[in-house]
Structures are given as structure tokens and as C-alpha cells.
Write a protein that holds these residues in place. Structure first.
Motif, mmCIF file in Angstrom:
data_model
loop_
_atom_site.group_PDB
_atom_site.id
_atom_site.type_symbol
_atom_site.label_atom_id
_atom_site.label_comp_id
_atom_site.label_asym_id
_atom_site.label_seq_id
_atom_site.Cartn_x
_atom_site.Cartn_y
_atom_site.Cartn_z
ATOM 1 N N GLU A 1 -29.275 25.998 -28.271
ATOM 2 C CA GLU A 1 -28.404 26.448 -27.202
ATOM 3 C C GLU A 1 -27.742 27.907 -26.948
ATOM 4 O O GLU A 1 -27.557 28.452 -26.171
ATOM 5 N N SER B 1 -20.827 17.499 -33.779
ATOM 6 C CA SER B 1 -20.184 16.467 -34.586
ATOM 7 C C SER B 1 -20.838 15.370 -34.873
ATOM 8 O O SER B 1 -20.640 14.709 -35.959
ATOM 9 N N SER C 1 -14.723 14.650 -33.026
ATOM 10 C CA SER C 1 -14.599 15.623 -31.849
ATOM 11 C C SER C 1 -13.970 16.831 -32.305
ATOM 12 O O SER C 1 -12.561 16.774 -32.594
ATOM 13 N N THR D 1 -14.083 15.020 -25.416
ATOM 14 C CA THR D 1 -15.409 14.710 -25.119
ATOM 15 C C THR D 1 -15.490 13.350 -24.357
ATOM 16 O O THR D 1 -15.160 12.326 -25.093
HETATM 17 O O1 M6R Z 1 -15.717 18.536 -28.874
HETATM 18 P P1 M6R Z 1 -16.565 17.669 -29.588
HETATM 19 O O2 M6R Z 1 -16.837 17.892 -31.175
HETATM 20 O O3 M6R Z 1 -16.418 16.212 -29.170
HETATM 21 O O4 M6R Z 1 -18.195 18.097 -29.001
HETATM 22 C C1 M6R Z 1 -19.382 17.484 -29.158
HETATM 23 C C2 M6R Z 1 -20.393 18.194 -28.469
HETATM 24 O O5 M6R Z 1 -20.481 18.473 -27.142
HETATM 25 C C3 M6R Z 1 -20.719 19.691 -29.286
HETATM 26 O O6 M6R Z 1 -20.628 19.420 -30.725
HETATM 27 C C4 M6R Z 1 -21.861 20.551 -28.852
HETATM 28 O O7 M6R Z 1 -22.926 19.953 -29.450
HETATM 29 C C5 M6R Z 1 -21.815 22.197 -29.306
HETATM 30 N N1 M6R Z 1 -21.831 22.798 -28.135
HETATM 31 C C6 M6R Z 1 -22.765 22.297 -30.244
HETATM 32 O O8 M6R Z 1 -22.525 23.576 -30.792
#
Ligand code: M6R
Length: 617
Positions: free
Chosen positions: A494, A309, A353, A358
Motif C-alpha cells: 500500500e 485488522s 475495526s 468499515t
Molecule cells: O478501520 P478498519 O480497521 O476496519 O479498516 C480495515 C482495513 O481497511 C485497513 O486495515 C486497511 O487494510 C489499512 N489501510 C491497512 O494498513
């Protein structure tokens, strides 16, 4: 401490089947261990828990079946403190075995509480803060026979973030839930009711959900629910209908949720764009609660987000500044509030998000609101905490994203940010309506461009096969291609657990180029030819790395043959305007990471050490 998925059920169906089915849908939230507790009859509480994925628990239950019940709770865990073993799996039971609790979050004062209980002779079996809650509850129930009231009184003693769902042997018809700073939703069925960390927990059974507010306790029976605040007073709650169905939460013939979600991207973009113009062609953002007057006052934008994000935010910065001429910064949510940022009423904080849960981002929002800034969130999850606590919201309509690695979430976030940028440009009068209309049309063409890439995924699969033994990868980009490079590297880290690094291509010569070795795979995102300066510079960057032995894979728009003499492999991208290129260039990199991880034998949807919603700081 944990993030985790939580399920609760009361009703006529077999509780074990419903709870385990709910955990299956929530497993993406955490998969270090799983457990359930059932109350088959008054006075009798049974449980089963096991380290590892849900399948381990299912095997254990098959081997040692539990009696049938019509009420149960369950948990799938993402461990932060306390090893992911059987002892730390949920639900912890209180010493007399009559109370079981599942918990998501962090009880910050648990050491003090634990000491208090130990001084009274309680012996702890696990390292978790959650066990403390079970013990407190048992102690409370000795004097307060009402389960709701006992839970509420225990909540009063807890500090930190938590969702709790409680089962008690003496209350076979009731499940009680409570939440503070951690997600919990209620599902309303016919003669049955549910609790879940998110609606996926009960989407097989009902689409009617109730949002629980902050600091609320809910009492769930087969016939209804009752919500009170931690102050004991009746509380308001909002009922809504979930706008996606079971099929959206299933793999639909794909090997992985991630593959399915990659293929859903054309639809996710189209849905996010849908219904955003009125009859006269003016952009309208219905869900947004900020007035045009308030938006006109905005003189600085700070985008705050985490992970993928955050990269969507980095992309958006280019468009926001270019289209609106409002200065825009992008900041990691986990860093934001600790650097004492300069905020005031005319600063617009934009948080992004997918999950809406988050914790780093949520805490940044609270901080910004304390400083009197307006907060607009871009979010994919209806009813989640982040949009609830924001002044305004633009929903991405990507449908549920189950795979831990974000894909359609990312593209739809970029689209939503662009809608916001265009809306600000419209409100501030810095762009003509026809200019805005033209960009919207270009955005409308993107789903077809993405589809074109999806029609030929074999190319990236072959490349993954070819590079399956590589141990390190570099990704380069310039301008909006730079965050795409970062995102390409994150996907690979990841999913494939390999060293992957993204750089601004021009920065390479300032140090990182030293890591390039014979055969190092280097992906290069080439800007469209329309930006000739950028395009020319990156052609030089390709030559620089090639001269040092890199194996270059170049993502370049159709018709641009200027780079052809240099790369080892060429991936063609549909021709789109520069600012829109991330919406197509990210896609081959997603496919590559997914294909490589599959070949390495990894679980693509549930990579090690990760979870979907990061509800701890
Ligand atoms: O739910 P969110 O968009 O707030 O999450 C943010 C990050 O934890 C999320 O984008 C994470 O980096 C992903 N696993 C990436 O693929």
C-alpha cells in the motif's frame, strides 16, 4: 459513490477557514478531489471545487477568493464511481445554483431517480449519484420551504448508504445533515456548531460531540441543534466528550503521521492495557456489555475483519484457541455473509475495526445479528457505527490513527484481542488467575520492547536505502509470524506500490518458491527459540530460499544466534513469549515500508487509490 470526509459549519467565525481546516483534518478519508460551498448572505450561494488533493482547492480559492460567510459545507472525496475530476467533485449544485450538497456513501436507486429527473428536463453535469440528491432537494424546496423537512422528504426517497450535508441559499443560518449507514457527528461549540464525518473535523474548536443515530436528520444553527428521525419525530441523541486533543491529530514534528503513529505504539499498547485489572488482580473489561453468563455459553468464536485488522484477527486466533480452548475461525468481512456461515446463539462474533466504519465489517455484523449471534467489536473510534451496532465493545485506546496505513491500530487490536482471550479464559475458569496475571505482566513489558526497536530506526532506514531498487518482496513467517508476514507485505504494497507477498514459510515449497530469483529480498520472521520446533523449521526455510539466490533479512530475537550463518541481514527483536512476538516483529516491517515509500517519493500518509475508512462494500 464515495467514502470521503464531510464538514459543515454555522457560527461567528469565517466559515471558509473553519471548513477548509476541517477538510485538512479529514483529508485522510479521501483525497481525489475537494470542494466547499458557502452562503455569504440570503439568496447567495458560492462554491469552489477541484480535482486532486485539498492543496489544489486551496490554490484555486487563493486565486479566485470566495466572499466571507458564516456558514459553509465542505467535502474531500474518495472516488469509486465517476472519475476523480473537477466535474465529479463535491459539492454538486442544483440547476438554479441555490442548493449544494455534500455526500458520502452510495445512493443505490440513483439511476431510477436520475431518470425521473431527466424526464422532467433536468440536465446532469456529473456522473455522480450525489448530484441527484441536489436536484431532488431543489425540486422539494419548491413546495417545502423548510430545509429540514425538505431534506427529510428527500431522504425518504433514497436507498443505500449516505451521509448528506446540505446548504441552501435561502437558509443562510442553517446547515442540515442526515445519515443512514454512513458516519456523521455533530460538534457543539459556543455560539457555533459543526458537522463532520468524524470528530477530527472540529477538534480544533470543540471536544463536545453528539452521536447521531441511524436514519436521523440534524438541523444545525449557531445556537443549537435539533435531531429528528426520518419518520419526522424528535429523536434521542447522545453527547460525549472527545478524549483526545488537537495535538493527537497533528504530526508533532514527524515527517509523516505514519512515523508519528509508529512511535506512538508503546503508548497505544500501554493505554489499551490500562485499568483492566481490579484490586484483586482479576481482569475487568468495563466497556463490555456481555455478561459472564453469556460468555460462558460461547462455544465458537468467529473473528471478522478486513485488511490489517484481519491480520490482527489471524494473530489473535492462536492466542484465543491456546488460552481458552474455544474453537476460533477468522474470516474476511467481505466474504463472511456470502458463504452462509453456521452461526447460532452460542457463536461469538468478534469484529475488529480501527475506524469502526468499515462497511464490509458492518454488514457482517448485521448479518450475524440476524442469525442471533452475539457480536463483540474491538474498535478504536468512540461513537462510530460498528461499536454502536454491536452487543459488546472493547475499545483500543490508541488515539486517532490518521495515516492510511494502520500501525498503532494493529498492535492495539492484537492487545485488545488478547485481553478478550484472557477474559474468556478467566470467565470459563480454564486458566488460573496467576497464569492470567503472568501474561498480563508480559504484555505490560511490550511497550518497552517496542520502544527498543524505535530507538534504532536507522537500521531499517539503511535497509530501505539498500533495497530501494527492488521490485518485489517476499515475507515469510510461521505460527503467529505468518500473519505478521502478511501484514509486512500489505504495508509495502500500500505504501511503496510494489509487489509484496506474505507466505506461511512451510507453504513456500508448495509453489511460491518458484518466484524467488537472484537477489529477491525475503524477510523472515523467526519464532522465539522457546518454540524450538518452529524455530528449527524456519531455519531450514531460510536456507531453502537462500539456496535459490534470495537476499534474506531475518528478524530474530536477541540471543538467538542459531540463524546467524544464513541471513544477509539480521534485525534483532526483543525477547518476548512466542504469542506476543507479533507485537514487536511487526514494527521493523512498518518502519521499512515507511522508509522505502519515502525514498520512492510517495505520499506515505495518503497512498494512491486508498482511503482510511472504507465505507463502501
Ligand atoms: O478501520 P478498519 O480497521 O476496519 O479498516 C480495515 C482495513 O481497511 C485497513 O486495515 C486497511 O487494510 C489499512 N489501510 C491497512 O494498513
Amino acid at each position: 459513490m464515495h467514502m470521503c470526509g464531510i464538514v459543515g459549519y454555522v457560527g461567528a467565525k469565517d466559515a471558509q477557514t473553519v471548513v477548509v481546516g476541517g477538510l485538512r483534518r479529514l483529508e485522510y478519508r479521501g483525497y481525489d478531489s475537494a470542494g466547499i460551498a458557502l452562503v455569504p448572505s440570503k439568496g447567495d450561494l458560492v462554491s469552489s471545487k477541484k480535482a486532486g488533493k485539498l492543496a489544489n482547492l486551496e490554490a484555486q480559492i487563493e486565486h479566485s477568493p470566495l466572499p466571507a460567510a458564516h456558514m459553509g459545507i465542505g467535502h474531500t472525496r474518495w472516488a469509486t464511481h465517476g472519475a476523480p475530476n473537477d466535474a465529479n467533485a463535491h459539492p454538486p449544485l442544483a440547476p438554479q445554483g441555490k442548493v449544494a450538497v455534500v455526500h458520502n456513501g452510495i445512493i443505490e436507486n440513483f439511476l431510477i431517480l436520475r431518470e425521473e429527473l431527466e424526464n422532467e428536463g433536468y440536465e446532469f453535469l456529473s456522473e455522480t449519484d450525489s448530484e441527484t440528491v441536489a436536484f431532488l432537494l431543489e425540486r422539494q424546496l419548491a413546495t417545502t420551504s423548510n430545509l429540514t423537512e425538505a431534506t427529510r422528504l428527500v431522504c425518504e426517497r433514497l436507498e443505500g448508504a449516505f451521509t448528506l450535508v446540505v446548504a441552501s441559499a435561502d437558509h443562510p443560518d442553517v446547515v442540515v445533515g442526515a445519515r443512514r449507514n454512513s458516519p456523521l457527528v455533530v460538534g457543539l461549540g459556543d455560539g457555533e456548531n459543526f458537522l463532520g464525518s468524524d470528530v477530527a473535523a472540529f477538534i480544533d474548536h470543540t471536544k463536545t460531540a453528539v452521536e447521531l443515530g441511524q436514519d436521523q436528520v440534524v438541523t444545525v444553527t449557531a445556537d443549537g441543534i435539533e435531531v429528528i428521525g426520518f419518520d419526522g419525530l424528535p429523536a434521542e441523541s447522545t453527547t460525549y466528550t472527545v478524549d483526545w486533543d488537537v495535538s493527537a491529530a497533528e504530526k508533532g514534528g514527524y515527517d509523516w503521521f505514519m512515523t508519528k503513529e509508529i512511535h506512538e505504539q508503546p503508548a497505544a499498547i500501554a493505554e489499551t492495557l490500562l485499568g483492566r485489572q481490579d484490586a484483586s488482580g482479576r481482569l475487568q473489561l468495563d466497556e463490555m456489555r456481555l455478561s459472564d453468563g453469556e460468555l460462558r455459553e460461547v462455544d465458537k468464536i468467529i473473528i471478522v475483519a478486513a485488511g490489517t485488522s484481519f491480520y490482527a484477527g489471524m494473530v489473535a486466533k492462536y492466542a484465543i484457541e491456546h488460552w481458552t480452548r474455544i474453537p476460533c475461525e477468522v474470516e474476511l468481512a467481505s466474504e463472511f455473509r456470502y458463504r452462509d456461515p453456521i452461526l447460532d446463539r452460542s457463536t461469538l462474533i468478534v469484529t475488529i475495526s480501527q475506524s469502526g466504519e468499515t462497511m464490509d465489517t458492518l454488514m457482517a455484523i448485521r448479518y450475524a445479528k440476524e442469525q442471533r449471534s452475539q457480536v463483540l467489536s474491538i474498535c478504536n473510534t468512540n461513537g462510530s457505527t460498528i461499536p454502536r451496532e454491536s452487543d459488546a465493545v472493547i475499545y483500543t485506546h490508541a488515539g486517532p490513527e490518521i495515516a492510511v496505513a494502520s500501525t498503532k491500530g494493529f498492535l492495539s487490536q492484537v492487545v485488545a484481542c488478547y485481553l478478550l482471550a484472557l477474559y474468556l479464559a478467566q470467565v470459563k475458569g480454564v486458566k488460573y488467575l496467576d497464569e492470567i496475571g503472568q501474561i498480563l505482566e508480559q504484555l505490560q513489558d511490550i511497550p518497552a520492547g517496542v520502544q527498543q526497536i524505535l530507538d534504532n530506526t536507522q537500521e531499517m532506514a539503511d535497509l530501505a536505502e539498500e533495497l530501494v531498487d527492488s521490485k518485489a518482496f517476499i515475507f515469510l513467517g510461521r505460527h503467529v509470524g505468518y500473519p505478521v508476514a502478511l501484514e509486512g507485505a500489505l504495508k509495502l504494497k500500500e505504501l511503496a506500490y510494489l509487489h509484496a507477498e506474505g507466505f506461511a514459510a512451510g507453504e513456500l515449497k508448495h509453489g511460491p518458491i518458484a518466484v524467488i530469483d537472484q537477489g529477491t529480498p525475503v524477510f523472515v520472521v523467526v519464532p522465539p527459540r522457546a518454540r524450538d520446533q518452529l524455530q528449527e523449521k524456519i531455519v531450514s526455510n531460510i536456507q531453502e530460499v537462500r539456496a535459490r539466490g534470495a537476499f534474506t533479512i531475518v528478524l530474530v530475537e536477541e540471543g538467538d544466534d542459531s540463524v546467524l550463518p544464513f541471513p544477509d541481514r539480521v534485525i534483532r527483536l526483543p525477547k518476548v513469549p512466542t504469542l506476543l512476538q507479533p507485537l514487536v516483529s511487526a514494527v521493523p516491517l512498518q518502519i521499512f515500508a515507511c522508509e522505502l515509500a519515502t525514498r520512492l517519493g510517495h505520499d506515505v500518509d495518503q497512498p494512491r487509490n486508498l482511503a482510511k475508512s472504507v465505507t463502501v462494500e
